[in-house]
Design a protein around this motif. Structure first.
Motif, PDB file in Angstrom:
ATOM      1  N   PRO A 296       0.014  38.879  84.745  1.00 51.04           N
ATOM      2  CA  PRO A 296      -0.818  37.809  85.326  1.00 51.04           C
ATOM      3  C   PRO A 296      -0.019  36.914  86.265  1.00 51.04           C
ATOM      4  CG  PRO A 296      -1.307  38.048  83.002  1.00 51.04           C
ATOM      5  CD  PRO A 296      -0.107  38.917  83.272  1.00 51.04           C
ATOM      6  N   TYR A 297      -0.635  36.606  87.379  1.00 46.62           N
ATOM      7  CA  TYR A 297      -0.047  35.735  88.406  1.00 46.62           C
ATOM      8  C   TYR A 297       0.151  34.332  87.850  1.00 46.62           C
ATOM      9  CZ  TYR A 297      -0.273  32.884  92.737  1.00 46.62           C
ATOM     10  OH  TYR A 297      -0.054  31.987  93.760  1.00 46.62           O
ATOM     11  N   SER A 298       1.263  33.706  88.208  1.00 44.46           N
ATOM     12  CA  SER A 298       1.503  32.317  87.781  1.00 44.46           C
ATOM     13  C   SER A 298       1.599  31.403  88.992  1.00 44.46           C
ATOM     14  CB  SER A 298       2.781  32.212  86.931  1.00 44.46           C
ATOM     15  OG  SER A 298       3.934  32.521  87.675  1.00 44.46           O
ATOM     16  N   ASP A 299       0.881  30.292  88.921  1.00 51.35           N
ATOM     17  CA  ASP A 299       0.835  29.286  89.982  1.00 51.35           C
ATOM     18  C   ASP A 299       1.308  27.964  89.387  1.00 51.35           C
ATOM     19  OD1 ASP A 299       0.214  27.394  91.898  1.00 51.35           O
ATOM     20  OD2 ASP A 299      -1.945  27.748  91.866  1.00 51.35           O
ATOM     21  N   ALA A 300       2.462  27.488  89.849  1.00 53.39           N
ATOM     22  CA  ALA A 300       3.034  26.254  89.299  1.00 53.39           C
ATOM     23  C   ALA A 300       2.374  24.996  89.839  1.00 53.39           C
ATOM     24  CB  ALA A 300       4.532  26.202  89.564  1.00 53.39           C
ATOM     25  N   GLN A 301       1.463  25.145  90.791  1.00 51.10           N
ATOM     26  CA  GLN A 301       0.673  24.024  91.308  1.00 51.10           C
ATOM     27  C   GLN A 301       1.560  22.888  91.835  1.00 51.10           C
ATOM     28  OE1 GLN A 301      -1.939  23.085  88.031  1.00 51.10           O
ATOM     29  NE2 GLN A 301      -2.837  25.134  88.032  1.00 51.10           N
ATOM     30  N   ASN A 302       2.661  23.315  92.467  1.00 52.51           N
ATOM     31  CA  ASN A 302       3.586  22.361  93.082  1.00 52.51           C
ATOM     32  C   ASN A 302       4.265  21.435  92.065  1.00 52.51           C
ATOM     33  OD1 ASN A 302       4.660  22.176  95.595  1.00 52.51           O
ATOM     34  ND2 ASN A 302       3.247  20.639  96.360  1.00 52.51           N
ATOM     35  N   ASN A 303       4.373  21.903  90.848  1.00 49.56           N
ATOM     36  CA  ASN A 303       4.987  21.133  89.759  1.00 49.56           C
ATOM     37  C   ASN A 303       6.271  21.844  89.334  1.00 49.56           C
ATOM     38  OD1 ASN A 303       5.760  20.168  87.185  1.00 49.56           O
ATOM     39  ND2 ASN A 303       3.660  19.586  86.693  1.00 49.56           N
TER      40      ASN A 303
END
Length: 386
Positions: A101-108
């Motif tokens: 699954p893709y992970s997106d740190a949301q600029n954090n």
């Protein structure tokens, strides 16, 4: 091999103040001891090469089943969505690869660290990372690498040392991009010169900080730039997060601060759409503009150029396809196969409104966010943004 040669009053003052505060964060990162390591990558000619030297992943699939993952620092723009699709498309070419699954740190930055740790705990064999958080990720990258994971940061260089802190780094020659944009800008400003601004992405990202280094080098060395003035503080991109809405706010503030802007050097076609809206809202003449290619950016030029014949653009490929190279490097390392492809790619000019052979490409059948230099077909491009 796909041909990539054809494949950004008081309220304004508030925006400027906030913008400069964020830009200051970028300066601190770029002044660190790792800054020299980052810049040296793009000067090491043993690592630099051209697009015609890239190979097929079939040469590196190997036989061992592998779990592969893409860990993104932020995923909220068209460029990242396209890169994710390219990563997944490339992985499908090897039947022994399973995409996690893709992970997106949301600029954090803290979430970026947690995401990578979670992927390692879940058994990832190879992780491709866009390290928006820069050096803050180095201990986590090193920990994953020492745990036996093939880990390849791409495009934004986190510093550190390949083979010690991570498997390798791949990207495009960002200093060369800066010089390309600056050379084009100075040539078309002509002897009269003018005021120029450089717009970057997320705070402290090494892509933008090395691009502005290339811009500054070209301005200093090129006689055609003698009357061009870069308004940025030395070494400091103006941060936009590569986000159209934020770019619009930032450029609105810049238009308030500077009554004369003759050229924008941006590293985002997507973000540039917001910048164009800011010029339009302020009823200001559109300047020369550089970016990475984007369907909507080209279509905006086609729409506006008849009314504003002095408005011209140049793009380099948005090179979302470099994520494919990052995956190949990671898979090859884990399979024990030598991958002799270059790690740093010189990106050619993709579109130039002054060049009849490289006119901006607008496809009205595709979404504005489509990146036409991607190694994806029209239907794939349509599906990304639904």
């Amino acid at each position: 091999m796909i041909d990539k040669q054809r494949r950004v009053p008081a309220a304004g003052a508030v925006v400027i103040t906030a913008m400069l505060a964020v830009t200051g964060c970028a300066a601190k990162k770029n002044d660190s001891p790792n800054a020299a390591n980052v810049e040296a990558v793009y000067s090491d000619q043993t690592r630099v090469g051209e697009v015609n030297q890239l190979k097929s992943i079939q040469e590196f699939c190997g036989s061992k089943p592998l779990k592969v993952a893409l860990a993104d620092g932020t995923g909220d723009n068209a460029w990242r969505k396209t890169a994710r699709a390219e990563f997944e498309d490339e992985a499908r070419k090897c039947s022994n690869l399973t995409v996690m699954p893709y992970s997106d740190a949301q600029n954090n930055p803290q979430k970026a660290i947690s995401d990578i740790k979670a992927l390692v705990a879940q058994g990832a064999d190879a992780i491709v990372v866009f390290p928006d958080a820069g050096e803050a990720l180095l201990p986590t990258l090193r920990e994953a690498f020492k745990a036996g994971v093939a880990i390849v940061p791409w495009t934004a260089n986190p510093g550190g040392t390949p083979g010690k802190d991570y498997t390798t780094f791949v990207g495009h020659n960002t200093i060369n991009d800066g010089r390309t944009w600056a050379r084009w800008t100075c040539a078309h400003l002509g002897d009269t010169g003018g005021n120029v601004l450089f717009l970057g992405g997320t705070p402290g990202n090494t892509q933008s900080t090395t691009e502005i280094k290339g811009v500054e080098e070209e301005f200093a060395a090129n006689p055609a730039c003698r009357n061009a003035k870069l308004l940025n503080e030395p070494g400091k991109p103006i941060d936009t997060n590569w986000n159209p809405a934020q770019t619009q706010r930032v450029v609105a503030g810049l238009l308030t601060k500077y009554p004369k802007i003759d050229a924008i050097i941006s590293d985002s076609g997507d973000g540039s759409l917001g910048g164009l809206r800011a010029f339009e809202a302020a009823n200001r003449k559109l300047p020369l503009w550089t970016a990475n290619d984007l369907n909507g950016f080209a279509c905006e030029w086609k729409k506006r150029s008849a009314q504003q014949p002095d408005y011209n653009i140049v793009t380099v490929s948005s090179r979302t396809w470099i994520v494919r190279l990052a995956l190949r490097k990671a898979v090859a390392a884990k399979q024990g196969i030598t991958d002799g492809e270059p790690e740093i790619i010189n990106i050619p000019i993709y579109e130039d409104s002054f060049d009849k052979a490289k006119q901006p490409r607008c496809d009205p059948a595709l979404p504005s966010n489509a990146i036409l230099s991607a190694e994806l077909g029209p239907e794939q491009l349509k599906s990304i943004y639904n």
